[in-house]
Design an enzyme around this catalytic site. Structure first.
Site, PDB file in Angstrom:
ATOM      1  N   ARG A  46     -31.493  -0.126  32.978  1.00 58.19           N
ATOM      2  CA  ARG A  46     -30.429  -1.143  32.911  1.00 58.19           C
ATOM      3  C   ARG A  46     -30.282  -2.116  33.868  1.00 58.19           C
ATOM      4  O   ARG A  46     -30.082  -3.560  33.474  1.00 58.19           O
ATOM      5  CB  ARG A  46     -28.948  -0.705  32.471  1.00 58.19           C
ATOM      6  CG  ARG A  46     -27.991  -1.784  32.162  1.00 58.19           C
ATOM      7  CD  ARG A  46     -26.916  -1.307  31.305  1.00 58.19           C
ATOM      8  NE  ARG A  46     -26.122   0.000  31.708  1.00 58.19           N
ATOM      9  CZ  ARG A  46     -25.590   0.405  32.754  1.00 58.19           C
ATOM     10  NH1 ARG A  46     -25.630  -0.733  33.609  1.00 58.19           N
ATOM     11  NH2 ARG A  46     -25.512   1.446  33.078  1.00 58.19           N
ATOM     12  N   TYR A  98     -26.428 -23.193  15.412  1.00 62.66           N
ATOM     13  CA  TYR A  98     -26.923 -21.865  15.147  1.00 62.66           C
ATOM     14  C   TYR A  98     -25.807 -21.101  14.370  1.00 62.66           C
ATOM     15  O   TYR A  98     -24.776 -20.863  15.097  1.00 62.66           O
ATOM     16  CB  TYR A  98     -27.713 -21.301  15.939  1.00 62.66           C
ATOM     17  CG  TYR A  98     -28.347 -20.100  15.476  1.00 62.66           C
ATOM     18  CD1 TYR A  98     -29.381 -19.956  14.688  1.00 62.66           C
ATOM     19  CD2 TYR A  98     -27.743 -18.843  15.746  1.00 62.66           C
ATOM     20  CE1 TYR A  98     -29.994 -18.657  14.139  1.00 62.66           C
ATOM     21  CE2 TYR A  98     -28.088 -17.534  15.220  1.00 62.66           C
ATOM     22  CZ  TYR A  98     -29.268 -17.538  14.621  1.00 62.66           C
ATOM     23  OH  TYR A  98     -29.717 -16.327  14.056  1.00 62.66           O
ATOM     24  N   ASP A 170     -28.727 -24.381  24.787  1.00 60.86           N
ATOM     25  CA  ASP A 170     -29.640 -23.469  24.149  1.00 60.86           C
ATOM     26  C   ASP A 170     -30.969 -24.610  23.866  1.00 60.86           C
ATOM     27  O   ASP A 170     -31.013 -25.192  22.789  1.00 60.86           O
ATOM     28  CB  ASP A 170     -29.088 -22.988  22.851  1.00 60.86           C
ATOM     29  CG  ASP A 170     -29.727 -22.247  21.894  1.00 60.86           C
ATOM     30  OD1 ASP A 170     -30.898 -22.194  21.857  1.00 60.86           O
ATOM     31  OD2 ASP A 170     -29.004 -21.453  20.968  1.00 60.86           O
ATOM     32  N   LYS A 195     -37.858 -16.727  18.801  1.00 58.00           N
ATOM     33  CA  LYS A 195     -38.537 -17.697  18.323  1.00 58.00           C
ATOM     34  C   LYS A 195     -40.068 -18.102  18.854  1.00 58.00           C
ATOM     35  O   LYS A 195     -40.803 -17.467  18.902  1.00 58.00           O
ATOM     36  CB  LYS A 195     -37.570 -18.850  17.785  1.00 58.00           C
ATOM     37  CG  LYS A 195     -36.116 -18.201  17.624  1.00 58.00           C
ATOM     38  CD  LYS A 195     -35.934 -17.816  16.441  1.00 58.00           C
ATOM     39  CE  LYS A 195     -34.809 -17.154  15.881  1.00 58.00           C
ATOM     40  NZ  LYS A 195     -33.625 -18.035  16.230  1.00 58.00           N
TER      41      LYS A 195
HETATM   42  C1  LIG Z   1     -32.008 -17.546  16.338  1.00 57.92           C
HETATM   43  C2  LIG Z   1     -31.104 -18.179  16.998  1.00 57.92           C
HETATM   44  C3  LIG Z   1     -30.252 -17.815  18.079  1.00 57.92           C
HETATM   45  C4  LIG Z   1     -30.075 -16.277  17.859  1.00 57.92           C
HETATM   46  O1  LIG Z   1     -31.100 -15.431  18.485  1.00 57.92           O
HETATM   47  P1  LIG Z   1     -31.506 -14.124  18.234  1.00 57.92           P
HETATM   48  O2  LIG Z   1     -32.678 -13.694  18.830  1.00 57.92           O
HETATM   49  O3  LIG Z   1     -31.706 -13.970  16.602  1.00 57.92           O
HETATM   50  O4  LIG Z   1     -30.337 -13.213  18.317  1.00 57.92           O
HETATM   51  C5  LIG Z   1     -29.478 -18.631  18.996  1.00 57.92           C
HETATM   52  N1  LIG Z   1     -29.842 -19.808  18.993  1.00 57.92           N
HETATM   53  C6  LIG Z   1     -30.694 -20.480  18.054  1.00 57.92           C
HETATM   54  C7  LIG Z   1     -30.893 -22.084  18.311  1.00 57.92           C
HETATM   55  C8  LIG Z   1     -31.543 -19.787  17.265  1.00 57.92           C
HETATM   56  O5  LIG Z   1     -32.427 -20.294  16.686  1.00 57.92           O
END
Ligand SMILES: *Cc1c(COP(=O)(O)O)cnc(C)c1O
Length: 380
Positions: A46, A98, A170, A195
């Protein structure tokens, strides 16, 4: 070093003992101590695991950060960052956020006394006027979901610096290959590595990069204390995906531009949101601050009935949530990804019952266009 090179070589020099070209998967929970009060640098996975560390150093290099951190999901990464704040703190947040992030903020962190104001962060005036004495954070999506608004990260970061506000970006939709938030002055970049970074729709992960070493130490403290770390297998899969980030992105963007142009010429389509189109409001900004426009497209069709047709009658394109992988996916934001935002608010944002979102993959673009064409023209 160019990002394409840095990405391809993540983990390359990790194993000096055998010279393994890829980083091994250190599938271990704990590490033997060489002596009393001594450590190999690893004690417990961890707190630190070599495979995860290779990934963390890799994303840090791509973003020009002092340190990187890997979490079990994008949401885990965002939740861990929110732990940097305390009761009574106020954050300004992108309004067409999101859906999962909105849910986390409104349904969980609000209970712990954090306050959130949602504004159009592509408009610096709205951000400035939302600032209060207790504003401690700005959480902004560099390219928003699903309406693809572009934030001026440099201007926002400057504003944050002047007001002593933590600037968190983000950057999931763009990745360091297309935009580097820390270079533009942001304090922290966060990614759903699920993604584009991992890129193959085969693993869920979150990544964070931090510029300032003291802030990075605080982020590390919370990563270790709250413990939502990425496991060694998933760290390895993410590294493996990231190695091809540049070629995937190049192809996906090329495909996206061709599809956006095709949609624009389609009489059943009333609106196309794609920042690669010259009349998109964020086009110039991304051209100046970034290296591309990404591969997400949102579009509005003339009638709600067409939505179901497109979701169910496309064969090459899959009806699925998520984005950024090699396979092209289509989704219906109002129901699939933004259901947790109240209907009136959704409508005001433009997320209506005629809006569809495409995550364009690496397939042959003619196959993708032919698929859309046949779905549009096949009567139910
Ligand atoms: C998918 C997504 C998230 C969340 O991520 P996960 O890996 O699904 O937990 C946060 N911000 C954006 C812009 C996303 O597309």
């Amino acid at each position: 070093m160019n990002i394409a090179t840095a990405a391809a070589q993540i983990g390359l020099e990790w194993d000096t003992r055998t010279g393994a070209v890829t980083v091994p998967i250190y599938q271990t929970a704990t590490f033997r101590h060489p002596g009393l009060g001594q450590s190999t640098g690893y004690d417990y996975s961890r707190s630190g695991n070599p495979t995860r560390q290779a990934l963390e150093e890799g994303i840090a290099r791509l973003d020009g950060a002092s340190r990187g951190f890997a979490y079990s999901s994008g949401m885990a990464a965002i939740a861990s960052l929110l732990l940097l704040f305390k009761q009574g703190d106020h954050l300004i947040v992108t309004e067409d956020l999101y859906g999962g992030t909105y849910r986390l903020f409104e349904q969980i962190f609000q209970r712990y006394g954090l306050e959130f104001t949602y504004v159009d962060t592509s408009d610096i005036v709205q951000v400035t006027s939302a600032i209060r004495p207790e504003t401690k954070g700005l959480f902004v999506e560099s390219l928003t979901n699903p309406l693809l608004k572009v934030a001026d990260v440099a201007a926002l970061a400057k504003l944050c610096r002047q007001q002593d506000i933590l600037c968190i970006v983000d950057n999931t939709f763009l990745t360091p290959y297309l935009l580097r938030p820390l270079d533009l002055g942001a304090d922290i970049a966060v990614y759903s590595g699920t993604k584009y970074l991992a890129g193959h729709n085969d693993t869920v992960c979150g990544l964070v990069t931090v510029k300032d070493p003291a802030l990075a130490e605080r982020v590390y403290f919370h990563q270790n204390a709250a413990g939502a770390v990425l496991g060694p297998q998933d760290s390895w899969l993410t590294i493996r995906g990231m190695k091809t980030l540049s070629v995937r992105m190049d192809r996906q963007q090329e495909n996206a531009l061709a599809i956006a142009r095709w949609l624009l010429a389609n009489e059943l389509v009333t609106k196309v949101y794609y920042p690669g189109l010259p009349d998109h409001p964020g086009h110039e900004l991304l051209k100046t601050h970034g290296k591309g426009f990404g591969a997400m497209i949102a579009f509005e069709v003339t009638r709600p009935e067409l939505v179901e047709r497109l979701l169910l009658r496309t064969n090459v394109i899959s009806f699925a949530e998520s984005l950024g992988g090699v396979e092209t996916l289509i989704t219906f934001p109002a129901v699939q990804t933004h259901a947790d935002i109240e209907p009136a608010k959704r409508a005001a944002l433009g997320i209506n019952d005629r809006l569809l979102r495409l995550s364009v993959g690496i397939e042959d673009v003619n196959d993708l266009i032919a698929d859309l064409e046949s779905a549009f023209t096949t009567e139910a």
